[in-house]
Design a protein around this motif. Structure first.
Motif, short mmCIF file in Angstrom:
data_model
loop_
_atom_site.label_atom_id
_atom_site.label_comp_id
_atom_site.label_asym_id
_atom_site.label_seq_id
_atom_site.Cartn_x
_atom_site.Cartn_y
_atom_site.Cartn_z
N ARG A 1 -3.03 -6.67 -4.32
CA ARG A 1 -3.00 -6.20 -5.70
C ARG A 1 -3.62 -7.19 -6.68
NH1 ARG A 1 3.19 -3.68 -5.72
NH2 ARG A 1 2.63 -1.70 -4.69
N SER A 2 -3.54 -8.47 -6.36
CA SER A 2 -4.04 -9.48 -7.29
C SER A 2 -4.44 -10.75 -6.55
CB SER A 2 -2.97 -9.81 -8.34
OG SER A 2 -3.38 -10.89 -9.15
N ILE A 3 -5.54 -11.34 -6.99
CA ILE A 3 -6.04 -12.55 -6.34
C ILE A 3 -5.10 -13.73 -6.51
CG2 ILE A 3 -7.35 -13.44 -8.33
CD1 ILE A 3 -9.63 -14.09 -6.39
N ASP A 4 -4.26 -13.71 -7.56
CA ASP A 4 -3.39 -14.85 -7.80
C ASP A 4 -1.90 -14.49 -7.76
OD1 ASP A 4 -3.28 -13.42 -10.14
OD2 ASP A 4 -3.98 -15.03 -11.45
N GLU A 5 -1.57 -13.43 -7.00
CA GLU A 5 -0.16 -13.08 -6.81
C GLU A 5 0.39 -13.80 -5.58
OE1 GLU A 5 2.71 -9.14 -6.42
OE2 GLU A 5 0.60 -8.96 -5.89
N TYR A 6 1.60 -14.32 -5.71
CA TYR A 6 2.25 -15.00 -4.59
C TYR A 6 3.09 -14.00 -3.78
CZ TYR A 6 1.03 -19.44 -6.77
OH TYR A 6 0.34 -20.51 -7.30
N ILE A 7 2.78 -13.87 -2.51
CA ILE A 7 3.62 -13.11 -1.58
C ILE A 7 4.34 -14.14 -0.72
CG2 ILE A 7 3.71 -11.37 0.24
CD1 ILE A 7 2.91 -10.31 -2.51
N LEU A 8 5.61 -14.36 -1.02
CA LEU A 8 6.39 -15.41 -0.39
C LEU A 8 7.28 -14.85 0.71
CD1 LEU A 8 7.39 -17.24 -3.69
CD2 LEU A 8 5.46 -17.77 -2.19
#
Length: 245
Positions: free
Chosen positions: A125-132
Protein backbone atom coordinates in the motif's frame (compact mmCIF):
# COMPACT_ATOMS: atom_id res chain seq x y z
CA UNK A 1 14.25 -23.52 -6.50
CA UNK A 2 16.37 -21.22 -4.36
CA UNK A 3 15.66 -17.49 -4.35
CA UNK A 4 17.88 -14.94 -2.61
CA UNK A 5 16.20 -11.78 -1.35
CA UNK A 6 17.74 -8.77 0.35
CA UNK A 7 16.93 -5.17 1.16
CA UNK A 8 18.13 -1.94 2.76
CA UNK A 9 21.80 -1.87 1.78
CA UNK A 10 21.98 1.86 2.48
CA UNK A 11 25.26 2.40 0.62
CA UNK A 12 27.18 0.23 3.10
CA UNK A 13 29.63 -1.36 0.66
CA UNK A 14 31.60 -3.56 3.13
CA UNK A 15 28.34 -5.16 4.33
CA UNK A 16 27.06 -5.54 0.77
CA UNK A 17 30.24 -7.20 -0.48
CA UNK A 18 30.27 -9.66 2.42
CA UNK A 19 26.60 -10.51 1.83
CA UNK A 20 27.17 -11.03 -1.89
CA UNK A 21 30.06 -13.39 -1.26
CA UNK A 22 27.93 -15.51 1.05
CA UNK A 23 25.00 -15.37 -1.35
CA UNK A 24 27.13 -16.48 -4.29
CA UNK A 25 28.26 -19.49 -2.26
CA UNK A 26 24.59 -20.49 -1.86
CA UNK A 27 24.15 -20.57 -5.66
CA UNK A 28 20.61 -19.16 -5.82
CA UNK A 29 18.52 -19.63 -8.96
CA UNK A 30 17.18 -16.05 -8.77
CA UNK A 31 17.99 -12.87 -6.83
CA UNK A 32 15.78 -9.91 -5.90
CA UNK A 33 16.46 -6.66 -4.04
CA UNK A 34 13.61 -4.85 -2.28
CA UNK A 35 15.15 -1.40 -2.34
CA UNK A 36 16.91 1.30 -0.32
CA UNK A 37 20.24 1.02 -2.06
CA UNK A 38 21.24 4.49 -0.84
CA UNK A 39 21.21 6.77 2.21
CA UNK A 40 23.17 6.78 5.49
CA UNK A 41 26.57 5.97 3.94
CA UNK A 42 29.22 7.04 1.41
CA UNK A 43 29.18 4.28 -1.23
CA UNK A 44 25.86 4.65 -3.11
CA UNK A 45 27.51 4.68 -6.55
CA UNK A 46 29.46 1.48 -5.90
CA UNK A 47 26.34 -0.30 -4.62
CA UNK A 48 24.23 0.83 -7.58
CA UNK A 49 26.96 -0.20 -10.02
CA UNK A 50 27.16 -3.73 -8.57
CA UNK A 51 23.37 -4.16 -8.61
CA UNK A 52 23.30 -3.12 -12.26
CA UNK A 53 26.33 -5.21 -13.20
CA UNK A 54 24.63 -8.32 -11.82
CA UNK A 55 21.27 -7.47 -13.40
CA UNK A 56 19.44 -7.90 -10.08
CA UNK A 57 15.73 -7.10 -10.26
CA UNK A 58 15.29 -4.27 -7.76
CA UNK A 59 12.45 -2.28 -6.22
CA UNK A 60 12.47 1.39 -5.31
CA UNK A 61 12.81 2.06 -1.57
CA UNK A 62 11.77 5.24 0.23
CA UNK A 63 15.40 6.42 0.36
CA UNK A 64 15.86 5.69 -3.34
CA UNK A 65 12.77 7.81 -3.96
CA UNK A 66 14.34 10.82 -2.24
CA UNK A 67 16.74 11.40 -5.14
CA UNK A 68 13.79 12.54 -7.25
CA UNK A 69 13.48 15.69 -5.13
CA UNK A 70 17.16 16.61 -5.02
CA UNK A 71 18.63 19.66 -6.67
CA UNK A 72 21.96 19.34 -8.47
CA UNK A 73 23.82 21.33 -5.81
CA UNK A 74 23.27 20.37 -2.15
CA UNK A 75 22.24 22.98 0.35
CA UNK A 76 24.63 23.73 3.22
CA UNK A 77 27.06 21.10 1.97
CA UNK A 78 29.79 22.38 4.31
CA UNK A 79 27.69 21.33 7.26
CA UNK A 80 27.24 17.64 8.12
CA UNK A 81 23.74 16.49 7.31
CA UNK A 82 21.63 13.64 6.07
CA UNK A 83 21.23 15.14 2.60
CA UNK A 84 24.92 14.59 1.87
CA UNK A 85 24.31 10.85 1.43
CA UNK A 86 22.00 11.54 -1.52
CA UNK A 87 24.12 14.23 -3.16
CA UNK A 88 26.93 11.69 -3.49
CA UNK A 89 24.89 9.82 -6.08
CA UNK A 90 26.01 10.34 -9.67
CA UNK A 91 23.42 11.36 -12.26
CA UNK A 92 23.42 7.95 -13.97
CA UNK A 93 22.64 6.36 -10.61
CA UNK A 94 19.88 8.86 -9.90
CA UNK A 95 18.29 8.11 -13.26
CA UNK A 96 18.41 4.38 -12.51
CA UNK A 97 16.75 4.85 -9.11
CA UNK A 98 13.98 6.94 -10.67
CA UNK A 99 12.96 4.06 -12.95
CA UNK A 100 12.69 1.31 -10.33
CA UNK A 101 9.27 -0.34 -9.83
CA UNK A 102 7.16 -0.39 -6.67
CA UNK A 103 6.28 -4.11 -6.64
CA UNK A 104 7.27 -7.44 -8.17
CA UNK A 105 4.89 -10.41 -8.38
CA UNK A 106 5.70 -14.06 -9.14
CA UNK A 107 2.90 -16.55 -9.83
CA UNK A 108 3.45 -20.26 -9.24
CA UNK A 109 1.21 -23.06 -10.51
CA UNK A 110 2.01 -26.62 -9.49
CA UNK A 111 0.20 -29.69 -8.20
CA UNK A 112 -3.16 -28.12 -9.12
CA UNK A 113 -2.31 -25.35 -6.68
CA UNK A 114 -1.47 -21.70 -7.25
CA UNK A 115 0.29 -19.25 -5.00
CA UNK A 116 1.68 -15.79 -5.50
CA UNK A 117 4.84 -14.22 -4.16
CA UNK A 118 4.67 -10.44 -3.88
CA UNK A 119 7.65 -8.19 -3.14
CA UNK A 120 7.31 -4.65 -1.77
CA UNK A 121 9.65 -2.29 0.05
CA UNK A 122 7.41 -1.05 2.87
CA UNK A 123 4.07 -2.61 2.05
CA UNK A 124 1.89 -3.14 -1.02
CA UNK A 125 0.00 0.00 0.00
CA UNK A 126 2.85 2.39 0.69
CA UNK A 127 6.59 2.55 0.11
CA UNK A 128 7.20 3.77 3.67
CA UNK A 129 4.66 1.72 5.65
CA UNK A 130 6.03 -0.58 8.34
CA UNK A 131 4.65 -4.13 8.36
CA UNK A 132 5.94 -5.46 11.66
CA UNK A 133 5.76 -8.86 13.29
CA UNK A 134 2.95 -7.59 15.54
CA UNK A 135 1.01 -5.58 12.94
CA UNK A 136 -2.69 -6.34 13.48
CA UNK A 137 -3.51 -9.67 11.82
CA UNK A 138 -6.73 -8.66 10.08
CA UNK A 139 -4.99 -5.62 8.60
CA UNK A 140 -2.25 -7.84 7.19
CA UNK A 141 -4.74 -10.33 5.75
CA UNK A 142 -6.83 -7.56 4.15
CA UNK A 143 -3.73 -6.04 2.58
CA UNK A 144 -2.55 -9.40 1.24
CA UNK A 145 -5.98 -10.22 -0.18
CA UNK A 146 -6.07 -6.83 -1.84
CA UNK A 147 -2.65 -7.52 -3.44
CA UNK A 148 -3.50 -11.17 -4.20
CA UNK A 149 -0.42 -12.17 -2.17
CA UNK A 150 0.05 -15.54 -0.54
CA UNK A 151 3.66 -14.88 0.44
CA UNK A 152 4.63 -11.26 1.02
CA UNK A 153 8.24 -10.13 1.28
CA UNK A 154 9.03 -6.67 2.65
CA UNK A 155 11.91 -4.64 4.04
CA UNK A 156 12.01 -1.09 5.42
CA UNK A 157 11.89 -1.82 9.16
CA UNK A 158 15.35 -3.49 9.21
CA UNK A 159 13.95 -6.10 11.62
CA UNK A 160 13.78 -9.64 10.18
CA UNK A 161 10.94 -12.06 10.87
CA UNK A 162 8.87 -14.82 9.28
CA UNK A 163 5.20 -14.71 10.26
CA UNK A 164 2.64 -17.33 9.26
CA UNK A 165 -1.05 -16.39 9.40
CA UNK A 166 -3.83 -18.93 8.89
CA UNK A 167 -6.98 -18.04 6.99
CA UNK A 168 -10.56 -19.22 7.66
CA UNK A 169 -10.32 -21.41 4.55
CA UNK A 170 -7.48 -23.48 5.97
CA UNK A 171 -4.76 -21.81 3.95
CA UNK A 172 -1.60 -20.18 5.23
CA UNK A 173 -0.27 -16.73 4.41
CA UNK A 174 3.41 -15.93 4.93
CA UNK A 175 4.90 -12.49 5.66
CA UNK A 176 8.69 -12.23 5.60
CA UNK A 177 10.73 -9.17 6.50
CA UNK A 178 14.22 -9.47 5.04
CA UNK A 179 15.95 -7.37 7.67
CA UNK A 180 18.77 -5.15 6.42
CA UNK A 181 22.08 -5.74 4.68
CA UNK A 182 23.69 -2.45 5.60
CA UNK A 183 21.88 -1.05 8.64
CA UNK A 184 20.40 -3.73 10.92
CA UNK A 185 18.19 -2.52 13.76
CA UNK A 186 17.64 -5.77 15.65
CA UNK A 187 20.74 -5.62 17.83
CA UNK A 188 22.76 -7.88 15.52
CA UNK A 189 25.51 -6.06 13.59
CA UNK A 190 25.73 -8.70 10.88
CA UNK A 191 24.30 -8.18 7.42
CA UNK A 192 21.02 -10.02 6.94
CA UNK A 193 19.35 -11.52 3.90
CA UNK A 194 16.95 -14.39 3.09
CA UNK A 195 17.26 -17.63 1.16
CA UNK A 196 13.84 -18.91 0.10
CA UNK A 197 13.55 -22.55 -0.98
CA UNK A 198 10.56 -23.80 -2.95
CA UNK A 199 10.07 -27.37 -4.15
CA UNK A 200 7.43 -29.18 -6.17
CA UNK A 201 5.39 -29.78 -3.02
CA UNK A 202 5.39 -26.15 -1.87
CA UNK A 203 1.82 -25.06 -1.19
CA UNK A 204 -0.17 -22.54 0.82
CA UNK A 205 -2.00 -25.56 2.28
CA UNK A 206 1.17 -26.69 4.09
CA UNK A 207 2.83 -23.97 6.17
CA UNK A 208 6.10 -25.89 6.38
CA UNK A 209 6.49 -26.44 2.64
CA UNK A 210 7.89 -22.94 2.07
CA UNK A 211 11.31 -22.73 3.67
CA UNK A 212 12.72 -19.35 4.74
CA UNK A 213 16.32 -19.12 5.97
CA UNK A 214 17.70 -15.92 7.48
CA UNK A 215 21.40 -15.71 6.79
CA UNK A 216 23.60 -13.42 8.90
CA UNK A 217 26.98 -12.43 7.53
CA UNK A 218 29.83 -10.81 9.45
CA UNK A 219 31.60 -7.83 7.90
CA UNK A 220 34.04 -5.12 8.99
CA UNK A 221 31.63 -2.92 10.94
CA UNK A 222 34.40 -0.68 12.25
CA UNK A 223 35.65 0.05 8.73
CA UNK A 224 32.14 1.07 7.72
CA UNK A 225 31.63 3.17 10.85
CA UNK A 226 34.95 5.01 10.53
CA UNK A 227 34.22 5.82 6.88
CA UNK A 228 31.13 7.69 8.07
CA UNK A 229 33.07 9.53 10.76
CA UNK A 230 35.60 10.84 8.23
CA UNK A 231 32.82 12.06 5.90
CA UNK A 232 30.29 14.90 6.13
CA UNK A 233 27.61 12.54 7.38
CA UNK A 234 26.36 12.74 10.97
CA UNK A 235 28.48 10.68 13.38
CA UNK A 236 25.27 9.20 14.78
CA UNK A 237 25.07 7.05 11.64
CA UNK A 238 28.35 5.38 12.59
CA UNK A 239 27.15 4.65 16.11
CA UNK A 240 23.94 3.16 14.73
CA UNK A 241 26.01 0.59 12.82
CA UNK A 242 27.99 -0.34 15.91
CA UNK A 243 24.87 -0.75 18.05
CA UNK A 244 22.67 -2.17 15.26
CA UNK A 245 19.87 0.16 16.28
Amino acid sequence: MKIALFSDIHANLPAFEAMLQDMDNQKPDAVYCLGDLVGYHIWPNEVIAEIRKRGIATLKGNHDEKVEKLTTTPENLKEPGKKYAYHLIEESGREYLRTLPAHIKLEYKQNDDQFNLVFAHGSTRSIDEYILIDTEENYVLDMMQEANADVLFVGHSHKPYHRVVSTPGGKFKHVVNLGSVGKPKDGDQRACYVMLTLNRNSSILDKDSIHVEFRRVEYDVEKAAKAIETSLLPREFAEALRLAK
